[in-house]
Design an enzyme around this catalytic site. Structure first.
Site, mmCIF file in Angstrom:
data_model
loop_
_atom_site.group_PDB
_atom_site.id
_atom_site.type_symbol
_atom_site.label_atom_id
_atom_site.label_comp_id
_atom_site.label_asym_id
_atom_site.label_seq_id
_atom_site.Cartn_x
_atom_site.Cartn_y
_atom_site.Cartn_z
ATOM 1 N N ALA A 14 -19.425 -7.488 67.227
ATOM 2 C CA ALA A 14 -18.888 -7.533 68.879
ATOM 3 C C ALA A 14 -18.368 -8.881 69.294
ATOM 4 O O ALA A 14 -17.551 -8.791 70.100
ATOM 5 C CB ALA A 14 -19.779 -7.017 69.698
ATOM 6 N N MET A 18 -11.849 -9.076 66.302
ATOM 7 C CA MET A 18 -11.791 -7.557 66.414
ATOM 8 C C MET A 18 -12.668 -7.001 67.448
ATOM 9 O O MET A 18 -12.419 -6.347 68.322
ATOM 10 C CB MET A 18 -11.621 -6.807 65.092
ATOM 11 N N GLY A 92 -14.219 -0.730 59.774
ATOM 12 C CA GLY A 92 -12.858 -1.525 59.672
ATOM 13 C C GLY A 92 -12.943 -2.666 58.931
ATOM 14 O O GLY A 92 -12.109 -3.303 58.354
ATOM 15 N N ALA A 116 -11.040 2.664 56.675
ATOM 16 C CA ALA A 116 -9.563 2.405 56.640
ATOM 17 C C ALA A 116 -9.556 0.876 56.617
ATOM 18 O O ALA A 116 -10.045 0.165 57.409
ATOM 19 C CB ALA A 116 -8.882 2.861 57.584
ATOM 20 N N ASN A 118 -6.943 -0.362 57.391
ATOM 21 C CA ASN A 118 -5.897 -0.604 58.705
ATOM 22 C C ASN A 118 -5.862 0.577 59.793
ATOM 23 O O ASN A 118 -5.533 1.838 59.157
ATOM 24 C CB ASN A 118 -4.478 -0.897 58.248
ATOM 25 N N HIS A 149 -1.688 -13.672 57.147
ATOM 26 C CA HIS A 149 -2.813 -13.563 58.411
ATOM 27 C C HIS A 149 -3.250 -15.058 58.771
ATOM 28 O O HIS A 149 -2.900 -15.935 58.092
ATOM 29 C CB HIS A 149 -3.977 -12.822 57.595
ATOM 30 N N LYS A 153 -8.904 -15.856 58.280
ATOM 31 C CA LYS A 153 -9.223 -14.547 57.652
ATOM 32 C C LYS A 153 -10.016 -15.099 56.211
ATOM 33 O O LYS A 153 -9.410 -15.928 55.282
ATOM 34 C CB LYS A 153 -7.995 -13.878 57.011
#
Ligand code: NAD
Length: 260
Positions: A14, A18, A92, A116, A118, A149, A153
């Site tokens: 959290a 994202m 994710g 997934a 994405n 990106h 990342k």
């Protein structure tokens, strides 16, 4: 008139890029209620998660769905937790190992899971178009994928780029392990027929860009997605969480959620 109760959800990771976007959208959602913001970082929790939201290092049994965008090191624990508490799970996190995928398959016997690389609608449409274009163009066209990106990342190439390559392989009879390369370097490395190279750029604050190139003598085509905000990924992941709470145990893709 009775109003339907919101679906309680937890977000793991959290405090991340994202995670903060997911918390913000979940707090504003009519369908979901953010009940837990989970992160191992002791700082940077979103302001939206200050009041009634439980903040801590692990989810409890209260949420009906858990959404994880963290690090691969977190995923096995999240899967085991959701399995134990019969909670739907949206994964994710990218850069998962074969062992993580095996654990997802096993847990899918007991709980609904959507993993997934994405969650954007457009990227999922692009993946299908990329596979179909490769089929239509045939063997005379070289295919290369490149992605860009932001500089923070961790994994490379992106899970999305690898998923696009995998979809092209499945549609055209290529062998993913043999035909997909993640670098081309050396003194004698000409392109082999059928090969797909996936290359990664890491630049500034780029949210996410993926381009699939198709070329033969005399012409070239590009299919490109440009992400300008994390909102599309977060919106898709929240949609997947709500959808999963209505499903039987099983492993689902974002195409299932979107009905593509
Ligand atoms: P980030 O580094 O900003 O955030 C990750 C957060 O996870 C950090 O706050 C970290 O403290 C937390 N974390 C690490 N281990 C944890 C654990 N064991 N338990 C709880 N929290 C833990 O990263 P980000 O940019 O937010 O991306 C997170 C993940 O989501 C990455 O794997 C990224 O590739 C992926 N991602 C996926 C999509 C998609 O659509 N599938 C889109 C964007 C990013």
């Amino acid at each position: 008139m009775l109003t339907e109760a919101k679906i309680p959800v937890a977000i793991v990771g959290a405090a991340g890029r994202m995670g903060r976007m997911l918390c913000e959208l979940a707090v504003a959602s009519d369908e979901l209620e953010l009940v837990e913001a989970v992160d191992t970082a002791g700082h940077g929790m979103p302001a939206a998660a200050e009041s009634d939201v439980l903040i801590g290092p692990a989810p409890s049994d209260r949420p009906r769905a858990v959404i994880e965008f963290a690090l691969p090191a977190a995923t096995a624990t999240t899967i085991a937790h959701c399995r134990r508490h019969h909670q739907a799970l949206v994964i994710g996190t990218t850069g998962l190992t074969d062992a993580d995928h095996a654990a997802i398959d096993q847990a899918a016997a007991d709980i609904p899971i959507c993993q997934a690389t994405n969650f954007s609608l457009v990227v999922n449409v692009l993946t299908q178009l990329a596979a179909r274009a490769a089929q239509l163009l045939g063997d005379a066209y070289d295919i290369e994928i490149h992605e860009a990106h932001h500089r923070h990342k961790k994994d490379a190439p992106s899970g999305t780029a690898l998923s696009i390559a995998q979809a092209i392989c499945a549609a055209t009879g290529r062998d993913n392990a043999r035909d997909v390369l993640t670098s081309r370097a050396g003194d004698d490395v000409p392109r082999r027929p059928g090969q797909i190279t996936v290359q990664a750029l890491r630049l500034g604050d780029v949210v996410g860009e993926h381009t699939v190139h198709y070329a033969t003598a005399g012409e070239r085509m590009e299919l490109k997605h440009i992400g300008t905000s994390r909102e599309s990924y977060a919106t898709g992941a929240l949609r997947a969480a709500a959808w999963l709470t209505e499903q039987s145990p099983g492993r689902y893709t974002m195409s299932d959620v979107l009905g593509l």
